[in-house]
Design a protein around this motif. Sequence first.
Motif, PDB file in Angstrom:
ATOM      1  N   ARG A  28       0.789  -0.706   0.205  1.00 13.59           N
ATOM      2  CA  ARG A  28       0.149   0.227   0.510  1.00 13.59           C
ATOM      3  C   ARG A  28       0.850   0.832   0.005  1.00 13.59           C
ATOM      4  NH1 ARG A  28      -2.853  -3.328   3.569  1.00 13.59           N
ATOM      5  NH2 ARG A  28      -1.979  -2.576   5.463  1.00 13.59           N
ATOM      6  N   GLY A  29       0.245   2.691  -0.437  1.00 15.02           N
ATOM      7  CA  GLY A  29       1.401   3.092  -0.280  1.00 15.02           C
ATOM      8  C   GLY A  29       1.491   3.606  -1.944  1.00 15.02           C
ATOM      9  N   CYS A  30       2.145   5.402  -2.494  1.00 18.92           N
ATOM     10  CA  CYS A  30       2.270   5.576  -3.340  1.00 18.92           C
ATOM     11  C   CYS A  30       3.401   5.088  -4.194  1.00 18.92           C
ATOM     12  CB  CYS A  30       1.775   7.019  -3.758  1.00 18.92           C
ATOM     13  SG  CYS A  30       3.245   8.265  -2.865  1.00 18.92           S
ATOM     14  N   LEU A  31       4.481   4.795  -2.571  1.00 20.63           N
ATOM     15  CA  LEU A  31       6.028   3.960  -3.646  1.00 20.63           C
ATOM     16  C   LEU A  31       5.786   3.040  -3.804  1.00 20.63           C
ATOM     17  CD1 LEU A  31       8.147   6.453  -0.615  1.00 20.63           C
ATOM     18  CD2 LEU A  31       7.591   7.171  -2.796  1.00 20.63           C
ATOM     19  N   SER A  32       5.045   2.163  -3.533  1.00 21.30           N
ATOM     20  CA  SER A  32       5.645   0.520  -3.385  1.00 21.30           C
ATOM     21  C   SER A  32       5.166   0.267  -5.230  1.00 21.30           C
ATOM     22  CB  SER A  32       4.107  -0.299  -3.364  1.00 21.30           C
ATOM     23  OG  SER A  32       4.347   0.633  -1.901  1.00 21.30           O
ATOM     24  N   PRO A  33       5.974  -0.702  -5.478  1.00 18.78           N
ATOM     25  CA  PRO A  33       6.013  -0.384  -7.260  1.00 18.78           C
ATOM     26  C   PRO A  33       4.729  -1.879  -7.076  1.00 18.78           C
ATOM     27  CG  PRO A  33       7.496  -2.366  -6.115  1.00 18.78           C
ATOM     28  CD  PRO A  33       7.033  -1.029  -5.219  1.00 18.78           C
ATOM     29  N   ARG A  34       4.213  -1.311  -8.041  1.00 21.12           N
ATOM     30  CA  ARG A  34       2.875  -2.075  -8.757  1.00 21.12           C
ATOM     31  C   ARG A  34       3.423  -2.717  -9.599  1.00 21.12           C
ATOM     32  NH1 ARG A  34      -1.097  -0.013  -6.147  1.00 21.12           N
ATOM     33  NH2 ARG A  34      -3.502  -1.427  -7.007  1.00 21.12           N
ATOM     34  N   PHE A  35       4.005  -2.589 -10.685  1.00 23.30           N
ATOM     35  CA  PHE A  35       4.506  -2.951 -12.085  1.00 23.30           C
ATOM     36  C   PHE A  35       5.919  -3.088 -12.534  1.00 23.30           C
ATOM     37  CE2 PHE A  35       1.154  -0.830 -13.414  1.00 23.30           C
ATOM     38  CZ  PHE A  35      -0.578  -0.581 -13.821  1.00 23.30           C
ATOM     39  N   VAL A  36       6.300  -4.433 -12.866  1.00 23.24           N
ATOM     40  CA  VAL A  36       7.526  -4.275 -12.902  1.00 23.24           C
ATOM     41  C   VAL A  36       8.356  -4.130 -14.799  1.00 23.24           C
ATOM     42  CG1 VAL A  36      10.215  -5.585 -12.939  1.00 23.24           C
ATOM     43  CG2 VAL A  36       8.154  -5.567 -11.096  1.00 23.24           C
ATOM     44  N   LEU A  37       8.553  -3.714 -15.008  1.00 19.53           N
ATOM     45  CA  LEU A  37       9.087  -3.116 -16.364  1.00 19.53           C
ATOM     46  C   LEU A  37      10.245  -3.953 -16.644  1.00 19.53           C
ATOM     47  CD1 LEU A  37       8.009   0.281 -18.522  1.00 19.53           C
ATOM     48  CD2 LEU A  37       6.701  -2.779 -18.445  1.00 19.53           C
ATOM     49  N   VAL A  38      10.339  -5.400 -17.471  1.00 17.02           N
ATOM     50  CA  VAL A  38      11.454  -6.093 -18.166  1.00 17.02           C
ATOM     51  C   VAL A  38      12.037  -5.762 -19.921  1.00 17.02           C
ATOM     52  CG1 VAL A  38      13.468  -8.433 -17.780  1.00 17.02           C
ATOM     53  CG2 VAL A  38      10.896  -7.471 -16.497  1.00 17.02           C
ATOM     54  N   GLU A  39      13.206  -5.428 -19.361  1.00 15.80           N
ATOM     55  CA  GLU A  39      13.914  -5.083 -21.051  1.00 15.80           C
ATOM     56  C   GLU A  39      14.519  -5.947 -21.223  1.00 15.80           C
ATOM     57  OE1 GLU A  39      16.704  -1.320 -23.012  1.00 15.80           O
ATOM     58  OE2 GLU A  39      16.916  -2.105 -21.265  1.00 15.80           O
ATOM     59  N   GLY A  40      13.895  -6.252 -22.438  1.00  7.73           N
ATOM     60  CA  GLY A  40      14.605  -7.704 -23.698  1.00  7.73           C
ATOM     61  C   GLY A  40      13.138  -8.481 -24.780  1.00  7.73           C
ATOM     62  N   PRO A  41      13.587  -9.904 -24.228  1.00 10.33           N
ATOM     63  CA  PRO A  41      12.148 -11.226 -24.817  1.00 10.33           C
ATOM     64  C   PRO A  41      11.957 -11.134 -23.718  1.00 10.33           C
ATOM     65  CG  PRO A  41      15.230 -11.434 -24.990  1.00 10.33           C
ATOM     66  CD  PRO A  41      14.879 -10.233 -24.113  1.00 10.33           C
ATOM     67  N   ALA A  42      10.291 -11.785 -24.129  1.00  4.82           N
ATOM     68  CA  ALA A  42       9.968 -12.280 -23.296  1.00  4.82           C
ATOM     69  C   ALA A  42      10.613 -13.256 -22.440  1.00  4.82           C
ATOM     70  CB  ALA A  42       8.920 -12.913 -23.590  1.00  4.82           C
ATOM     71  N   GLU A  43      11.283 -13.993 -22.432  1.00  5.72           N
ATOM     72  CA  GLU A  43      11.708 -15.009 -22.184  1.00  5.72           C
ATOM     73  C   GLU A  43      12.598 -14.340 -20.625  1.00  5.72           C
ATOM     74  OE1 GLU A  43      10.829 -16.821 -25.504  1.00  5.72           O
ATOM     75  OE2 GLU A  43      12.248 -14.995 -25.646  1.00  5.72           O
ATOM     76  N   ARG A  44      13.114 -12.953 -20.689  1.00  6.95           N
ATOM     77  CA  ARG A  44      13.832 -12.652 -19.685  1.00  6.95           C
ATOM     78  C   ARG A  44      13.198 -12.155 -18.882  1.00  6.95           C
ATOM     79  NH1 ARG A  44      16.464  -7.532 -18.179  1.00  6.95           N
ATOM     80  NH2 ARG A  44      18.840  -7.703 -17.701  1.00  6.95           N
ATOM     81  N   ALA A  45      12.171 -11.970 -19.290  1.00  8.76           N
ATOM     82  CA  ALA A  45      10.639 -10.974 -18.120  1.00  8.76           C
ATOM     83  C   ALA A  45      10.084 -12.638 -17.160  1.00  8.76           C
ATOM     84  CB  ALA A  45       9.697  -9.841 -19.354  1.00  8.76           C
ATOM     85  N   GLU A  46       9.915 -13.355 -17.771  1.00  6.71           N
ATOM     86  CA  GLU A  46       9.395 -15.010 -18.030  1.00  6.71           C
ATOM     87  C   GLU A  46      11.073 -14.830 -16.302  1.00  6.71           C
ATOM     88  OE1 GLU A  46       8.809 -19.865 -18.402  1.00  6.71           O
ATOM     89  OE2 GLU A  46       8.915 -18.204 -20.194  1.00  6.71           O
ATOM     90  N   ALA A  47      11.694 -15.071 -16.280  1.00 10.79           N
ATOM     91  CA  ALA A  47      12.851 -15.579 -15.573  1.00 10.79           C
ATOM     92  C   ALA A  47      12.766 -14.588 -15.008  1.00 10.79           C
ATOM     93  CB  ALA A  47      14.416 -14.973 -16.294  1.00 10.79           C
ATOM     94  N   LEU A  48      12.577 -13.332 -14.369  1.00 10.84           N
ATOM     95  CA  LEU A  48      12.993 -11.895 -13.729  1.00 10.84           C
ATOM     96  C   LEU A  48      10.948 -12.378 -13.049  1.00 10.84           C
ATOM     97  CD1 LEU A  48      11.397  -9.499 -12.298  1.00 10.84           C
ATOM     98  CD2 LEU A  48      13.356  -9.477 -12.156  1.00 10.84           C
ATOM     99  N   ALA A  49      10.090 -12.919 -13.213  1.00 10.40           N
ATOM    100  CA  ALA A  49       8.960 -13.157 -12.445  1.00 10.40           C
ATOM    101  C   ALA A  49       9.044 -14.202 -11.726  1.00 10.40           C
ATOM    102  CB  ALA A  49       7.870 -13.183 -13.885  1.00 10.40           C
ATOM    103  N   ARG A  50       9.526 -15.219 -12.492  1.00 14.98           N
ATOM    104  CA  ARG A  50       9.800 -16.826 -11.355  1.00 14.98           C
ATOM    105  C   ARG A  50      10.697 -16.607 -10.510  1.00 14.98           C
ATOM    106  NH1 ARG A  50       8.486 -21.624 -13.555  1.00 14.98           N
ATOM    107  NH2 ARG A  50       7.416 -21.344 -15.784  1.00 14.98           N
TER     108      ARG A  50
END
Length: 374
Positions: free
Chosen positions: A222-244
């Motif tokens: 909660r609160g206005c500093l809390s990250p709700r989104f993460v943008l990952v630079e690069g291909p979808a596979e890199r975003a999936e690795a970050l999510a895991r």
Amino acid sequence: MMDDGAARRRRVERAVAAAARIADARDPLGEEARQRLPSTSGLSQEGVELALGRHLEIAPSDRELDALVAASGRARRCHVVLAANVCTAPLRAIAVAAATAPEVVVRPSRRDPVVAELLVRALQADEGFRRAGGTIALVADIALGDAGAPAAGEGGPGDLPGAELHVYGSDQTVATLRAQVGPGVLVRGHGAGLGLAVVGLSANLAEAARDIAADVAPFDQRGCLSPRFVLVEGPAERAEALARALHEALEELGARVPRGPLDGAARAEVTMYRATLEAVGSFWEGRGHGVGLDPAPRSLLLPPAARVVHVAASSAEAAPALLAPIRGAITAIGAGGAGPLTRAAAAAAPRARLSALGWMQRPPLDGPVDLRTP
């Protein structure tokens, strides 16, 4: 009496000293805070300890205090209307108000008044605060129609103007109170906001995931500093690795600092978000968190504020269109690894606080946490 810079600075220092008592579990104020906050804040006992022990701004530098005083307005009286999302937020709000005016009037959140009540009680008993010209009162409501008018026979220190009203809460609350104030009152509104994490190509994904988890867990997102989104630079596979990796990091952190209980409405929001993400990407759910992945986003889906994070693959070219619908709401950007995507995000939200990942929830005490309103 003239309300000079030294007096303003001294009042802020006394507010910080009062907060240090609340951070100290051995102090009676700290003991009371830890007894009361689990039932009012919605946080677990461990979440309360994390908030008070790590995220209460009790060690500002001289430069930060100077910046806070310089950035504050000047008035005879400052009214403060607080929200309940972040239990430690009253310290910064009261510090800014004390720098603005010698007389401070605080309306705490009805749902979570604890830290505001303890700070006001401590400052009312503080001779140093009084010597700096400070008075502070806690009120159930503020008579906004005559908030700028002095009481009969009352004079202000020096030639200070009437009053300021500092409102923390939803955009609707800010707009409603702004419409109700009387003449001579300057309103500074701090409405709803959110945080954005950016993971550049040079970032180590495991380290970035741990840092993002450390930014998500405080105050249960909660609160206005809390990250709700993460943008990952690069291909979808890199975003999936970050999510895991983020799922694993949140699971590990949640074992040490459990999420507070969710009410029925929050559980329904998590269920709806999960169903949507499972249709377009992937969703990982832990004991007290969730991570959604959109590998080819056309837009960003806002997750519920319940330690639930939306991860999306992106690029510097795609980011402006993705961020356009939310750019006005972005209060903080956490950057892991410099690069084109970080620069694009910062350009989309130029008034957002920019920090390294892992520090989004620990901004310097240099003024209001929300810099979107000049």
